[in-house]
Enzyme design. Structure first.
Site, short mmCIF file in Angstrom:
data_model
loop_
_atom_site.label_atom_id
_atom_site.label_comp_id
_atom_site.label_asym_id
_atom_site.label_seq_id
_atom_site.Cartn_x
_atom_site.Cartn_y
_atom_site.Cartn_z
N TYR A 224 0.82 -1.17 0.17
CA TYR A 224 -0.08 0.19 0.08
C TYR A 224 0.82 1.20 -0.08
O TYR A 224 0.62 2.17 -0.80
CB TYR A 224 -1.00 -0.07 1.21
CG TYR A 224 -2.42 0.61 0.81
CD1 TYR A 224 -3.35 -0.30 -0.02
CD2 TYR A 224 -2.73 2.02 0.96
CE1 TYR A 224 -4.53 0.34 -0.39
CE2 TYR A 224 -3.84 2.60 0.23
CZ TYR A 224 -4.64 1.63 -0.10
OH TYR A 224 -5.94 2.26 -0.73
N GLU A 231 2.28 6.39 -7.20
CA GLU A 231 1.15 7.07 -7.57
C GLU A 231 1.45 8.61 -7.48
O GLU A 231 1.14 9.40 -8.26
CB GLU A 231 -0.14 6.81 -7.10
CG GLU A 231 -0.66 5.22 -7.47
CD GLU A 231 -2.04 5.12 -6.54
OE1 GLU A 231 -2.67 5.95 -6.30
OE2 GLU A 231 -2.23 3.90 -6.53
C1 LIG Z 1 -13.89 9.95 -0.60
C2 LIG Z 1 -13.40 10.48 -1.95
C3 LIG Z 1 -12.42 9.75 -2.49
C4 LIG Z 1 -11.04 10.89 -2.71
C5 LIG Z 1 -9.94 10.26 -3.23
C6 LIG Z 1 -8.76 10.35 -2.59
C7 LIG Z 1 -7.55 9.59 -3.16
C8 LIG Z 1 -7.03 8.64 -2.16
C9 LIG Z 1 -6.09 7.91 -2.91
C10 LIG Z 1 -5.49 6.71 -1.98
C11 LIG Z 1 -4.52 6.03 -2.30
C12 LIG Z 1 -4.73 4.76 -3.01
C13 LIG Z 1 -3.29 3.91 -3.19
C14 LIG Z 1 -3.58 2.75 -3.81
O1 LIG Z 1 -4.18 2.91 -5.08
C15 LIG Z 1 -2.48 1.99 -3.97
C16 LIG Z 1 -2.50 0.33 -3.75
O2 LIG Z 1 -3.66 -0.07 -3.96
S1 LIG Z 1 -1.07 -0.38 -3.98
C17 LIG Z 1 -1.36 -2.12 -3.99
C18 LIG Z 1 -1.96 -2.60 -2.59
N1 LIG Z 1 -3.20 -2.42 -2.24
C19 LIG Z 1 -4.03 -3.10 -1.29
O3 LIG Z 1 -3.57 -3.97 -0.80
C20 LIG Z 1 -5.51 -2.68 -1.33
C21 LIG Z 1 -6.24 -3.54 -1.86
N2 LIG Z 1 -7.76 -3.20 -1.85
C22 LIG Z 1 -8.37 -3.63 -0.89
O4 LIG Z 1 -8.05 -4.27 -0.17
C23 LIG Z 1 -9.86 -3.09 -0.78
O5 LIG Z 1 -10.20 -2.49 -2.04
C24 LIG Z 1 -10.34 -2.33 0.43
C25 LIG Z 1 -11.59 -1.76 0.01
C26 LIG Z 1 -9.29 -1.30 0.69
C27 LIG Z 1 -10.41 -3.27 1.72
O6 LIG Z 1 -11.39 -4.09 1.60
P1 LIG Z 1 -11.95 -4.80 2.90
O7 LIG Z 1 -10.76 -5.09 3.77
O8 LIG Z 1 -12.76 -3.71 3.26
O9 LIG Z 1 -12.89 -5.96 2.33
P2 LIG Z 1 -12.38 -7.49 2.56
O10 LIG Z 1 -11.38 -7.59 1.49
O11 LIG Z 1 -11.95 -7.56 4.06
O12 LIG Z 1 -13.85 -8.02 2.19
C28 LIG Z 1 -14.78 -8.30 3.30
C29 LIG Z 1 -15.76 -9.25 3.05
O13 LIG Z 1 -16.41 -9.10 2.11
C30 LIG Z 1 -15.93 -10.31 0.95
N3 LIG Z 1 -15.92 -9.72 -0.21
C31 LIG Z 1 -15.14 -8.59 -0.83
N4 LIG Z 1 -15.56 -8.34 -2.10
C32 LIG Z 1 -15.95 -9.53 -2.47
C33 LIG Z 1 -16.35 -9.92 -4.00
N5 LIG Z 1 -15.98 -9.15 -4.74
N6 LIG Z 1 -16.73 -11.39 -4.06
C34 LIG Z 1 -17.25 -11.94 -2.81
N7 LIG Z 1 -16.64 -11.69 -1.70
C35 LIG Z 1 -16.23 -10.55 -1.34
C36 LIG Z 1 -14.63 -10.66 1.59
O14 LIG Z 1 -14.37 -12.14 1.19
C37 LIG Z 1 -14.91 -10.50 3.01
O15 LIG Z 1 -15.70 -11.79 3.43
P3 LIG Z 1 -15.64 -12.40 4.69
O16 LIG Z 1 -15.13 -11.15 5.77
O17 LIG Z 1 -16.65 -13.07 5.10
O18 LIG Z 1 -14.21 -13.27 4.49
#
Ligand SMILES: CCCCCCCCCCCCC[C@@H](O)CC(=O)SCCNC(=O)CCNC(=O)[C@H](O)C(C)(C)COP(=O)(O)OP(=O)(O)OC[C@H]1O[C@@H](n2cnc3c(N)ncnc32)[C@H](O)[C@@H]1OP(=O)(O)O
Length: 300
Positions: A224, A231
């Site tokens: 991250y 970016e």
């Molecule tokens: C508000 C105005 C906006 C203004 C914008 C401002 C700009 C901000 C810029 C920020 C910088 C961004 C930088 C970024 O782009 C850099 C990178 O990404 S580098 C690469 C590394 N990145 C990551 O590791 C992040 C990856 N992304 C995520 O993890 C997710 O998108 C995030 C929303 C960030 C986190 O997800 P979350 O933790 O909330 O969800 P879970 O994965 O734990 O899922 C929860 C439960 O739901 C189930 N699930 C989710 N999606 C699905 C699906 N599509 N199909 C089936 N099931 C799904 C998941 O399995 C979990 O279930 P359970 O708890 O039962 O296991």
């Protein structure tokens, strides 16, 4: 012959030569001027030995001259060196050869550059990235509809952040498309997604692979910040282009100047990015703790 006080110069297209030489007839001054038929490069190279002076000049453009001097009549003292003589077709051949050598060196260079995935990432992967990031909008819609337990705000930050970079910074600014930073941004994004999406897919059929879960909830720690930094580098690199091209500049009333460059919005966006990084980092940290804490409880 003993050559002394050599004075060679080029004025416009005229070569001036002056020297003193001590030969069989004693000491003599030698002098001549040659006005060339067409432009020559201003650099004159010369090398003198006891016997002779070699002067080397280059034509400004490598084309065939009908004669050497501007004056039509060949000066009496001038004699061609037939060892080096070339007629028009020889000269053309030589030029062709040079041109071919130049072209082949350019094509090797461009091949090296093409093979260099750093610089060609955008052109080879942009369509796929556009498609994936458009589909990623569903990641914001899903929690809104209550289909998944993903955080809505973190998903919004994530998807908006990436789409600004992909569609605005890379998609609209051609100058950015062959920069190495594209490779790093896409690389860091993809590194997590190759584990995150299979993790979701397996979740849908009730399967869990421990290693995959661990990777999904751990890899974000280095990725991250690295992703956000790359970016940010892309945004910083694009500032000058927006200033120069005035793309997306905001028109202003005349008393305030012509327009406000889009780079100012991007400067504000840079601050938002780090707020976004902080918010999502905290969110992902909580998600990790929740997952491993609840697992420990289940085990007890
Ligand atoms: C508000 C105005 C906006 C203004 C914008 C401002 C700009 C901000 C810029 C920020 C910088 C961004 C930088 C970024 O782009 C850099 C990178 O990404 S580098 C690469 C590394 N990145 C990551 O590791 C992040 C990856 N992304 C995520 O993890 C997710 O998108 C995030 C929303 C960030 C986190 O997800 P979350 O933790 O909330 O969800 P879970 O994965 O734990 O899922 C929860 C439960 O739901 C189930 N699930 C989710 N999606 C699905 C699906 N599509 N199909 C089936 N099931 C799904 C998941 O399995 C979990 O279930 P359970 O708890 O039962 O296991």
């Amino acid at each position: 012959m003993f050559i002394m006080n050599l004075d060679i110069g080029l004025e416009e297209n005229t070569l001036h030569f002056r020297a003193q030489g001590h030969g069989a007839k004693g000491q003599n001054d030698y002098e001549f001027s040659l006005e060339f038929r067409e432009a020559v490069k201003p650099e004159v190279q010369h090398r003198s030995t006891q016997r002779q002076v070699d002067i080397k000049l280059h034509k400004q453009t490598e084309v065939w001259w009908d004669r050497l001097t501007l004056q039509e009549k060949k000066p009496l003292f001038l004699a061609p060196d037939f060892d080096r003589w070339m007629d028009e077709s020889d000269a053309e051949m030589e030029l062709k050869k040079k041109e071919e050598e130049k072209l082949s060196s350019i094509s090797v260079e461009s091949r090296v550059r093409k093979d260099h995935s750093f610089y060609d990432t955008f052109h080879t992967t942009a369509d796929m990235m556009y498609f994936c990031q458009m589909m990623a909008v569903l990641e914001v819609v899903n929690p809104l509809l209550g289909l998944v337990r993903t955080g809505f705000i973190p998903a919004l930050i994530q998807v908006t952040g990436r789409n600004v970079i992909l569609f605005v910074i890379f998609g609209c600014v051609e100058e950015m498309q062959n920069k190495a930073v594209v490779f790093f941004v896409f690389y860091f994004w993809s590194c997590i997604e190759i584990f995150r999406y299979p993790f979701y897919m397996l979740g849908c059929i009730g399967v869990e692979w421990k290693l995959l879960t661990w990777l999904r909830y751990t890899l974000w720690m280095p990725l991250y910040p690295l992703g956000t930094i790359s970016e940010a580098v892309a945004v910083v690199q694009s500032l000058a282009v927006f200033d120069e091209t005035r793309m997306f500049a905001l028109p202003l009333p005349s008393f305030l100047g012509e327009s406000l460059s889009f780079s100012y919005s991007l400067r504000v966006y840079l601050i938002l990015m780090f707020l976004g990084l902080f918010t999502n980092f905290r969110h992902l940290y909580k998600q990790r703790r929740r997952r491993y804490r609840s697992r420990k409880r289940k085990q007890l």
